[in-house]
Motif scaffolding. Sequence first.
Motif, mmCIF file in Angstrom:
data_model
loop_
_atom_site.group_PDB
_atom_site.id
_atom_site.type_symbol
_atom_site.label_atom_id
_atom_site.label_comp_id
_atom_site.label_asym_id
_atom_site.label_seq_id
_atom_site.Cartn_x
_atom_site.Cartn_y
_atom_site.Cartn_z
ATOM 1 N N ARG A 34 0.853 -1.182 0.000
ATOM 2 C CA ARG A 34 0.000 0.000 0.000
ATOM 3 C C ARG A 34 0.892 1.236 0.000
ATOM 4 O O ARG A 34 2.022 1.206 0.471
ATOM 5 N N SER A 35 0.382 2.305 -0.508
ATOM 6 C CA SER A 35 1.121 3.569 -0.500
ATOM 7 C C SER A 35 0.233 4.670 0.054
ATOM 8 O O SER A 35 -1.000 4.596 -0.024
ATOM 9 N N VAL A 36 0.873 5.672 0.627
ATOM 10 C CA VAL A 36 0.178 6.845 1.154
ATOM 11 C C VAL A 36 0.709 8.052 0.399
ATOM 12 O O VAL A 36 1.882 8.428 0.551
ATOM 13 N N ALA A 37 -0.137 8.634 -0.422
ATOM 14 C CA ALA A 37 0.301 9.724 -1.304
ATOM 15 C C ALA A 37 0.904 10.882 -0.520
ATOM 16 O O ALA A 37 1.920 11.451 -0.920
ATOM 17 N N SER A 38 0.302 11.221 0.615
ATOM 18 C CA SER A 38 0.785 12.375 1.382
ATOM 19 C C SER A 38 2.165 12.129 1.981
ATOM 20 O O SER A 38 2.890 13.077 2.283
ATOM 21 N N PHE B 274 11.586 12.059 1.552
ATOM 22 C CA PHE B 274 11.990 11.365 2.769
ATOM 23 C C PHE B 274 11.728 9.878 2.605
ATOM 24 O O PHE B 274 10.798 9.464 1.909
ATOM 25 N N ASN B 275 12.544 9.079 3.262
ATOM 26 C CA ASN B 275 12.324 7.639 3.311
ATOM 27 C C ASN B 275 11.902 7.298 4.731
ATOM 28 O O ASN B 275 12.718 6.994 5.590
ATOM 29 N N TYR B 276 10.603 7.344 4.996
ATOM 30 C CA TYR B 276 10.100 7.229 6.356
ATOM 31 C C TYR B 276 10.255 5.818 6.909
ATOM 32 O O TYR B 276 10.139 4.823 6.192
ATOM 33 N N ILE C 271 2.485 6.234 13.169
ATOM 34 C CA ILE C 271 3.519 7.233 13.409
ATOM 35 C C ILE C 271 4.851 6.707 12.893
ATOM 36 O O ILE C 271 5.039 5.503 12.743
ATOM 37 N N GLY C 272 5.763 7.641 12.579
ATOM 38 C CA GLY C 272 7.040 7.223 12.025
ATOM 39 C C GLY C 272 8.131 8.246 12.243
ATOM 40 O O GLY C 272 7.944 9.274 12.906
ATOM 41 N N LYS C 273 9.282 7.952 11.672
ATOM 42 C CA LYS C 273 10.470 8.788 11.774
ATOM 43 C C LYS C 273 11.067 8.974 10.389
ATOM 44 O O LYS C 273 11.223 7.983 9.669
ATOM 45 N N PRO C 274 11.441 10.213 10.011
ATOM 46 C CA PRO C 274 11.215 11.489 10.686
ATOM 47 C C PRO C 274 9.740 11.671 11.058
ATOM 48 O O PRO C 274 8.861 11.017 10.500
ATOM 49 N N ALA C 275 9.514 12.551 12.018
ATOM 50 C CA ALA C 275 8.202 12.662 12.644
ATOM 51 C C ALA C 275 7.082 12.777 11.614
ATOM 52 O O ALA C 275 7.016 13.737 10.845
ATOM 53 N N ILE C 276 6.215 11.772 11.603
ATOM 54 C CA ILE C 276 5.069 11.766 10.698
ATOM 55 C C ILE C 276 3.907 11.092 11.412
ATOM 56 O O ILE C 276 4.093 10.139 12.177
ATOM 57 N N LEU C 277 2.689 11.591 11.183
ATOM 58 C CA LEU C 277 1.478 11.046 11.791
ATOM 59 C C LEU C 277 0.420 10.896 10.712
ATOM 60 O O LEU C 277 0.097 11.852 10.008
ATOM 61 N N LEU C 278 -0.119 9.679 10.580
ATOM 62 C CA LEU C 278 -1.180 9.385 9.618
ATOM 63 C C LEU C 278 -2.416 8.918 10.372
ATOM 64 O O LEU C 278 -2.314 8.240 11.404
ATOM 65 N N GLY D 122 -8.567 2.152 7.039
ATOM 66 C CA GLY D 122 -7.368 2.150 6.216
ATOM 67 C C GLY D 122 -7.592 2.289 4.728
ATOM 68 O O GLY D 122 -6.645 2.185 3.947
ATOM 69 N N GLU D 123 -8.826 2.535 4.306
ATOM 70 C CA GLU D 123 -9.088 2.767 2.881
ATOM 71 C C GLU D 123 -8.315 3.994 2.407
ATOM 72 O O GLU D 123 -7.713 3.985 1.331
ATOM 73 N N THR D 124 -8.346 5.039 3.219
ATOM 74 C CA THR D 124 -7.574 6.255 2.932
ATOM 75 C C THR D 124 -6.876 6.704 4.205
ATOM 76 O O THR D 124 -7.372 6.470 5.319
ATOM 77 N N TRP D 125 -5.711 7.340 4.029
ATOM 78 C CA TRP D 125 -4.940 7.841 5.154
ATOM 79 C C TRP D 125 -4.691 9.342 4.971
ATOM 80 O O TRP D 125 -4.301 9.785 3.900
ATOM 81 N N GLU D 126 -4.949 10.094 6.027
ATOM 82 C CA GLU D 126 -4.734 11.541 6.036
ATOM 83 C C GLU D 126 -3.493 11.850 6.858
ATOM 84 O O GLU D 126 -3.298 11.293 7.945
ATOM 85 N N ARG D 127 -2.652 12.720 6.328
ATOM 86 C CA ARG D 127 -1.465 13.118 7.080
ATOM 87 C C ARG D 127 -1.794 14.303 7.978
ATOM 88 O O ARG D 127 -2.372 15.301 7.530
ATOM 89 N N ILE D 128 -1.413 14.185 9.248
ATOM 90 C CA ILE D 128 -1.626 15.251 10.217
ATOM 91 C C ILE D 128 -0.268 15.853 10.564
ATOM 92 O O ILE D 128 0.625 15.140 11.027
ATOM 93 N N PRO D 129 -0.059 17.148 10.350
ATOM 94 C CA PRO D 129 1.249 17.762 10.602
ATOM 95 C C PRO D 129 1.653 17.677 12.067
ATOM 96 O O PRO D 129 0.826 17.769 12.968
ATOM 97 N N LEU D 130 2.944 17.492 12.294
ATOM 98 C CA LEU D 130 3.517 17.501 13.637
ATOM 99 C C LEU D 130 4.554 18.610 13.735
ATOM 100 O O LEU D 130 5.234 18.914 12.754
ATOM 101 N N SER D 131 4.686 19.175 14.908
ATOM 102 C CA SER D 131 5.594 20.293 15.088
ATOM 103 C C SER D 131 7.049 19.836 15.074
ATOM 104 O O SER D 131 7.395 18.763 15.573
#
Length: 402
Positions: free
Chosen positions: A132-136, A142-144, A159-166, A172-181
């Motif tokens: 699966r892929s997440v377009a955002s 980056f290679n998360y 969640i992942g590194k570098p800091a990312i939140l989906l 899981g049909e679609t995933w939205e990226r939520i910005p992190l500080s």
Amino acid sequence: MAAASSQQFAGLALPRNRSSTAASSQRAAFTRASCSSSSDQNQGSSVGCGGRRSFLGGAAASAGLVIALPTLRSSAAEEQLSQWEKVPLPIDPGVVLLDLSFVPDEPNRGFLLGTRQTLLETKDGGRSWSPRSVASAEEEDFNYRFNSISFKGKEGWIIGKPAILLHTSNAGETWERIPLSSRLPGNPVVIQATGDKQAEMVTDEGAIYVTSNAGYNWKAAVEETVSATLNRTVSSGISGASYYTGTFNTVNRSPQGDYVAVSSRGNFYMTWEPGQPYWQPHNRRSARRIQNMGWRADGGLWLVVRGGGLYLGKCLGVCEDFEEASIPSRGFGILDLGYRSKDEAWAAGGSGMLLKTTDGGNTWSRDRVADSIAANLYSVKFLDNKKGFVLGNDGVLLRYLS
């Protein structure tokens, strides 16, 4: 990163709005943003195993004796009798798998995470997986490393590194990226879905945040990072805590929301219970450094040390009194334990080691299914008593055969 003060850390808020806001007080909110890239490296190891056969004959045959010999199993037959099977995955051999979770409302549907931005999906209970892929997450160069995933109902978080939140609200049909500080203390390492639009996030510096509105904003559950706690309490007698600026090596959460975490050097561990303002440090009781810690099915703690030792807490909940268990690790390090029930548990470790107990950890036996697998097995996950998986480096995945 310098340790945050208790005043600064307690007021950390993560609004969903992408616009920047200046911190005007100790409780100021600020915008979440993505962080810089990082790389991951892992090494595997291999081990060769073999067997011997003995046969009776010679003098007995010449004497006319008829001897009934036991049937000897082939290695293939032994593998079929194992409670685990290796699942082929459509990924590169160098990928390190890190976490998986299934959708409670769709129990055959699950997701598997790893390095190199690996995201796989299954719709048949884990028998087969597809990419699966997440377009955002692919918009940036980056290679998360996807660290953790959790579902509650059809709502899920990654969640992942570098800091990312989906975030997903549709299984899981679609995933939205939520910005992190970019000011988030540490890298997110654990995410736990706790209810409708609710989640709990932990970083490797001990920051714990909770949200109750699908990530629109976050509230700090502890008042300071572990570095600040330890440097403030250097007189507490915790070995290795003075001027501590490290991070957590492992973090594990109990079903009740309690946490146990091992320091990056393995020389002490820390615990946190909901409502406590700070992490609580604890000295290790073994001369060997701690490899990992977690929670048993009965609510007690388990602890493994480098070199293959296993210790079980003598009490339920947070405990500093441990008893060593006899386990045939053959000197290979035990990396993780997973409990299928209060009595049955599985231990995984270096060079394809897989061990089982059916009496709560008093005795252990070896499952040879992984003997031919040239990989370290480092994560055991039971989602229920019929669905379990073992993760290993180089893309190794074992599925429990209920």
